[in-house]
Each structure stands twice: as C-alpha cells, then as structure tokens.
Design an enzyme around this catalytic site. Structure first.
Site, PDB file in Angstrom:
ATOM      1  N   HIS A 122      57.355 -29.063  12.829  1.00  0.00           N
ATOM      2  CA  HIS A 122      56.795 -30.079  13.718  1.00  0.00           C
ATOM      3  C   HIS A 122      57.850 -30.545  14.717  1.00  0.00           C
ATOM      4  O   HIS A 122      58.985 -30.831  14.345  1.00  0.00           O
ATOM      5  CB  HIS A 122      56.313 -31.295  12.909  1.00  0.00           C
ATOM      6  CG  HIS A 122      55.044 -31.045  12.174  1.00  0.00           C
ATOM      7  ND1 HIS A 122      54.605 -31.841  11.139  1.00  0.00           N
ATOM      8  CD2 HIS A 122      54.092 -30.081  12.308  1.00  0.00           C
ATOM      9  CE1 HIS A 122      53.456 -31.388  10.679  1.00  0.00           C
ATOM     10  NE2 HIS A 122      53.126 -30.322  11.370  1.00  0.00           N
ATOM     11  N   LYS A 155      55.173 -21.652  16.800  1.00  0.00           N
ATOM     12  CA  LYS A 155      54.683 -22.607  17.787  1.00  0.00           C
ATOM     13  C   LYS A 155      55.882 -23.294  18.447  1.00  0.00           C
ATOM     14  O   LYS A 155      56.778 -23.779  17.778  1.00  0.00           O
ATOM     15  CB  LYS A 155      53.791 -23.647  17.100  1.00  0.00           C
ATOM     16  CG  LYS A 155      52.993 -24.505  18.057  1.00  0.00           C
ATOM     17  CD  LYS A 155      52.008 -25.364  17.294  1.00  0.00           C
ATOM     18  CE  LYS A 155      51.153 -26.193  18.242  1.00  0.00           C
ATOM     19  NZ  LYS A 155      50.165 -27.024  17.519  1.00  0.00           N
ATOM     20  N   HIS A 206      44.180 -23.591   6.824  1.00  0.00           N
ATOM     21  CA  HIS A 206      45.076 -24.696   7.172  1.00  0.00           C
ATOM     22  C   HIS A 206      45.102 -25.767   6.088  1.00  0.00           C
ATOM     23  O   HIS A 206      46.063 -26.532   6.002  1.00  0.00           O
ATOM     24  CB  HIS A 206      44.668 -25.300   8.510  1.00  0.00           C
ATOM     25  CG  HIS A 206      45.832 -25.714   9.354  1.00  0.00           C
ATOM     26  ND1 HIS A 206      46.760 -24.816   9.848  1.00  0.00           N
ATOM     27  CD2 HIS A 206      46.249 -26.935   9.780  1.00  0.00           C
ATOM     28  CE1 HIS A 206      47.677 -25.472  10.551  1.00  0.00           C
ATOM     29  NE2 HIS A 206      47.404 -26.753  10.509  1.00  0.00           N
ATOM     30  N   ARG A 261      48.150 -25.294   4.034  1.00  0.00           N
ATOM     31  CA  ARG A 261      49.358 -25.836   4.675  1.00  0.00           C
ATOM     32  C   ARG A 261      49.412 -27.351   4.515  1.00  0.00           C
ATOM     33  O   ARG A 261      50.454 -27.917   4.184  1.00  0.00           O
ATOM     34  CB  ARG A 261      49.357 -25.445   6.146  1.00  0.00           C
ATOM     35  CG  ARG A 261      50.487 -26.034   6.993  1.00  0.00           C
ATOM     36  CD  ARG A 261      50.445 -25.412   8.382  1.00  0.00           C
ATOM     37  NE  ARG A 261      51.086 -26.221   9.405  1.00  0.00           N
ATOM     38  CZ  ARG A 261      52.364 -26.140   9.742  1.00  0.00           C
ATOM     39  NH1 ARG A 261      53.156 -25.289   9.111  1.00  0.00           N
ATOM     40  NH2 ARG A 261      52.868 -26.884  10.702  1.00  0.00           N
ATOM     41  N   TYR A 307      50.827 -37.280   6.843  1.00  0.00           N
ATOM     42  CA  TYR A 307      50.685 -36.937   5.423  1.00  0.00           C
ATOM     43  C   TYR A 307      50.932 -38.132   4.511  1.00  0.00           C
ATOM     44  O   TYR A 307      50.533 -38.111   3.340  1.00  0.00           O
ATOM     45  CB  TYR A 307      51.615 -35.772   5.061  1.00  0.00           C
ATOM     46  CG  TYR A 307      51.214 -34.494   5.757  1.00  0.00           C
ATOM     47  CD1 TYR A 307      50.051 -33.824   5.412  1.00  0.00           C
ATOM     48  CD2 TYR A 307      51.979 -33.991   6.809  1.00  0.00           C
ATOM     49  CE1 TYR A 307      49.663 -32.676   6.074  1.00  0.00           C
ATOM     50  CE2 TYR A 307      51.605 -32.832   7.479  1.00  0.00           C
ATOM     51  CZ  TYR A 307      50.436 -32.184   7.105  1.00  0.00           C
ATOM     52  OH  TYR A 307      50.051 -31.055   7.773  1.00  0.00           O
ATOM     53  N   ARG A 326      51.388 -21.466   8.952  1.00  0.00           N
ATOM     54  CA  ARG A 326      50.189 -21.339   9.777  1.00  0.00           C
ATOM     55  C   ARG A 326      49.686 -19.904   9.606  1.00  0.00           C
ATOM     56  O   ARG A 326      50.443 -18.993   9.273  1.00  0.00           O
ATOM     57  CB  ARG A 326      50.501 -21.600  11.251  1.00  0.00           C
ATOM     58  CG  ARG A 326      51.055 -22.989  11.543  1.00  0.00           C
ATOM     59  CD  ARG A 326      51.371 -23.133  13.024  1.00  0.00           C
ATOM     60  NE  ARG A 326      51.858 -24.478  13.359  1.00  0.00           N
ATOM     61  CZ  ARG A 326      53.133 -24.824  13.437  1.00  0.00           C
ATOM     62  NH1 ARG A 326      54.069 -23.919  13.192  1.00  0.00           N
ATOM     63  NH2 ARG A 326      53.485 -26.052  13.766  1.00  0.00           N
TER      64      ARG A 326
END
Length: 284
Positions: free
Chosen positions: A257, A166, A231, A234, A266, A141
């Site tokens: 995640h 995050k 992004h 990524r 994805y 990120r």
C-alpha cells in the site's frame, strides 16, 4: 451514440501513446482511453478545442449520473479528461467541475481462519491448492500471483519477491516453511518453465478466468454460501495479521500500500479488540 470519427480516434491514440511512453500501467491506459472515447462519442465527435466546462457537466449529468455509474468510474472519467485536456490539448478546462463523489465507506470482506482453511483444503489438485494458498499466505493480488516466476521464490531465505506490482514497485514478503514445502511438491509434479503457475501451454501465464474458476470450484466443494472473491483472501490475510498483533506499518509494506490510510481500514474489521468488550446486557 455515434462511432468515433478518425480525427477523434487519432486523439485517443495520442493519449494512449503518451501514457505508454510514460510507463502508465496497461490497465490505467485502457481505462483512461475508453473513458475519453466514451466522452467524445457522447459529445457527437465534437472538436476537442471546442469542448467547454458545460459539456463536461452535461456528460456527467446525462450519462454518468443518469445511468447510475459508480463513484469510482466517475473519478476515473475525471482523471482521464483532466490528463487529456491539461496535457495534450492544453486547454483551460476544469474537469473538477464534475465534483468528485464521496466514496462510500465499505469495509473489506473477511473470512474466518476456519473458512480460509476449508477453501484452501478443498482441492486435491496440487496446482489449484498452491495457487489459492499462496494468495492467502502472502496477501497477493490476483495479478501478482499470475505474474510470478519460479525465480521469484527464494526458498532458502523464506522470501517471495513480487516484481513491478501496482505502482510499478517491487516488494518482498515472507514465505513460511509450510508454503515452501507445498510449492516444492507442486514444482516436482508440474515443472513450470517460465511462470510459477502456467496454463495448458508451457511458458504462458495461467489465465484470470481459470483462476476464478479454481476458487469457484473450491467454494462449491465446501458449500460456503458467501460471494467470496480472490481478493477476500488478501483481505483475510491482512486482518488475520493484525489480529495476531502485527504492526500496521509492517502490514502496509507487506500489502504494497502506498498510503497507510489504505491499510488502516483493516482496523475496522479486526475482531481482536471488539471481542474483549463486555456488553452491558450481560450484567442484567
């Protein structure tokens, strides 16, 4: 709308302090307190104890919906009001009465490997090249890249340590030998003091705006007519890993995640299987 009265400003500050004491991310604190302040401005500085479910519905209908704010913003407002009234006011309100909108199913934007290569090779400036390359090479990120310190690069073991990202979690991602060589060249020429990538002032992070400008300049040089963001790199990293046969569980860990459902999106943009499907048109 009126400005906030001192009493309401004090309530906003109370929520801010409560969240900071519990180590909420700065971005979450900012979003929630701004949403709360906006609600009370819309309500004309109504006393918190006098707020009703009908007021929540009114705010949703006449402000959020009428002004066509996004579904994600609507959810943020619900979360902020739910936290404030449920925790600090202890008033039996039901912010969920503002029904959470269904989030649109949007596929992540992905670049081909050829497009990524053109972008990463666009700059002659070693710092610019290294920043964009590291985002793609490790699926970072933007905030993660800018927070990196040189000590987070474990060149001997080929690892990059991403600290307190995050969700306040650390994670480790593999660092290729090619990327290590690029970072060593960058370090020899720039010698950062604290952060891996610093601005004009030594010891200070490279700015968000400047990083965006680096990408914009690269896109201009390669004349790529797509609204590419940082992004996208990524997203492209994750999709290319999947197409190379990397297990989805590993990709989840590499991206940081919390839920596997986030990573599963994805599978909808990977072309590995789709390209093997033969169209019946070819048999005509």
């Amino acid at each position: 709308m009126p400005i906030l009265e001192p009493a309401i400003q004090a309530e906003v500050a109370k929520l801010r302090d409560w969240m900071r004491n519990r180590r909420y991310a700065d971005s979450t604190v900012k979003t929630y307190t701004e949403a709360m302040a906006l609600f009370f401005r819309f309500m004309g500085n109504k006393e918190p104890v006098a707020v009703t479910n009908e007021d929540l519905e009114l705010f949703n209908r006449d402000f959020i919906i009428r002004r066509k704010y996004s579904a994600s913003y609507q959810s943020q407002v619900i979360n902020a009001l739910k936290l404030y009234f449920g925790t600090l006011v202890q008033k039996k309100l039901d912010p969920e009465i503002i029904k959470r909108p269904k989030k649109p199913m949007l596929l992540p934007n992905v670049l081909s490997k050829e497009e990524v290569k053109r972008i990463l090779e666009a700059h002659d400036n070693i710092k610019h090249k290294a920043m964009l390359s590291l985002i793609y090479a490790c699926g970072l990120r933007r905030s993660e890249l800018l927070a990196l310190k040189f000590a987070d690069v474990d060149a001997r073991r080929g690892l990059l340590i991403i600290r307190q990202s995050k969700g306040r979690k650390d994670r480790v991602v593999p660092l290729s030998e090619k990327m290590v060589l690029l970072l060593r060249q960058y370090y020899r020429e720039n010698k950062p003091e604290v952060y891996l990538f610093e601005g004009k002032v030594k010891g200070r992070k490279y700015s968000d705006r400047s990083l965006e400008s680096v990408l914009k300049q690269a896109l201009g040089k390669v004349k790529l007519n797509k609204p590419v963001t940082l992004h996208w790199l990524r997203h492209s990293y994750a999709t290319h890993l999947l197409e190379n046969g990397t297990d989805l569980r590993y990709i989840q860990e590499l991206l940081g995640h919390k839920s596997s459902k986030t990573t599963e999106i994805y599978t909808h943009v990977s072309t590995r299987s789709l390209q093997q499907i033969k169209s019946p048109f070819d048999d005509l």
